[in-house]
Enzyme design. Structure first.
Site, PDB file in Angstrom:
ATOM      1  N   GLU A  44       0.796 -31.134  32.576  1.00  0.00           N
ATOM      2  CA  GLU A  44       1.659 -30.873  33.502  1.00  0.00           C
ATOM      3  C   GLU A  44       0.918 -31.839  34.731  1.00  0.00           C
ATOM      4  OE1 GLU A  44       3.514 -27.313  36.320  1.00  0.00           O
ATOM      5  OE2 GLU A  44       1.779 -27.133  35.406  1.00  0.00           O
ATOM      6  N   LYS A 110      11.248 -28.720  35.541  1.00  0.00           N
ATOM      7  CA  LYS A 110      10.947 -27.297  35.351  1.00  0.00           C
ATOM      8  C   LYS A 110      11.640 -26.171  36.001  1.00  0.00           C
ATOM      9  CE  LYS A 110       6.588 -24.929  36.131  1.00  0.00           C
ATOM     10  NZ  LYS A 110       5.161 -24.920  36.847  1.00  0.00           N
ATOM     11  N   CYS A 144       4.526 -25.315  31.546  1.00  0.00           N
ATOM     12  CA  CYS A 144       3.762 -24.454  32.170  1.00  0.00           C
ATOM     13  C   CYS A 144       4.253 -23.071  32.384  1.00  0.00           C
ATOM     14  CB  CYS A 144       2.985 -24.872  33.389  1.00  0.00           C
ATOM     15  SG  CYS A 144       1.649 -24.023  33.820  1.00  0.00           S
TER      16      CYS A 144
END
Length: 259
Positions: A44, A110, A144
């Protein structure tokens, strides 16, 4: 259709807020990969570390880092994926790019911004999940904190590979290990988590544990790798299909839709 997907996972000590240095670091690692590699997975925010300094660090979609990803994809004739800080329409995004060998790409913003670090105050959350096709494989790439939310990753499209690119801190690495394994088991899918090492500018410490799990949750990599490393590992679609055919667990999944 490729029965084998040769995947390279790169766990690195990212240089804080230094895109040029990080691109240089990954260039060396990627150029050293074998000619057989099909997919290269980076962490990331691989050019900056997990920074909230988006106003200073954000790039346009067609900025240097995406150009670099396209160059690496062409060089190795392989797909390259990882997330970057992107600005678009006066918003900032933690945006994952999946760049194909021909330079075309798909994006995923995300969905679950990390409120504990106030990520939601800087970055706009994505809305749509991405499931893409590459060499006959269905792939779902996530970022994540998404790892903590199993409903969002639920395998309703029969994808073959679930990917998490991350900056997941050492203090909560036990959850990283457990949840990656759980996502593989519940979705009967290969599951890859690529994390970073070292310390960032906020003194957060990272200890890697980058791992690859098969559709039954068996770890295919060495456990607890805490230093930078690069590993090429071959995923076998026939083996995955045989596992699903034998156990048929996905046939019993609940039906629902995300709203």
């Amino acid at each position: 259709m490729a029965q084998k997907l040769n995947t390279a996972i790169i766990q690195a000590n990212l240089k804080w807020e230094d895109p040029q240095e990080n691109r240089s670091l990954f260039s060396k690692e990627i150029k050293a990969l074998s000619e057989d590699v099909d997919l290269i997975i980076l962490p990331e925010m691989f050019t900056t570390g997990f920074s909230m300094n988006a106003e200073r660090l954000a790039e346009q979609t067609d900025g240097l880092s995406l150009q670099w990803m396209r160059e690496m994809a062409k060089l190795k004739d392989a797909a390259v994926t990882g997330s970057l800080i992107i600005t678009e329409n006066d918003n900032y995004y933690n945006r994952l790019f999946f760049v194909f060998p021909d330079g075309t790409y798909k994006i995923y913003d995300k969905r679950h911004t990390f409120t504990l670090a106030n990520e939601h105050k800087t970055y706009t959350a994505g809305k749509e999940r991405l499931v893409l096709e590459y060499k006959g494989w269905k792939i779902c790439p996530l970022v994540c904190y998404d790892l903590r939310f199993p409903v969002f990753s639920r395998n309703t499209e029969d994808y073959d590979l679930l990917i998490y690119v991350a900056n997941w801190p050492k203090k909560r690495v036990f959850a990283w290990d457990v949840l990656l394994k759980a996502r593989a088991i519940e979705n009967m899918s290969y599951c890859i988590g690529v994390n970073r090492t070292g310390k960032d500018g906020n003194k957060a410490e990272y200890n890697g544990h980058t791992s690859v799990y098969d559709g039954l949750g068996q770890n295919m990599t060495e456990l607890d790798r805490e230093e930078p490393f690069v590993k090429e590992i071959s995923l076998d679609k026939k083996q995955l299909e045989e596992t699903r055919s034998h156990f048929k667990f996905l046939q019993d999944r609940d039906e629902f839709s995300l709203k």
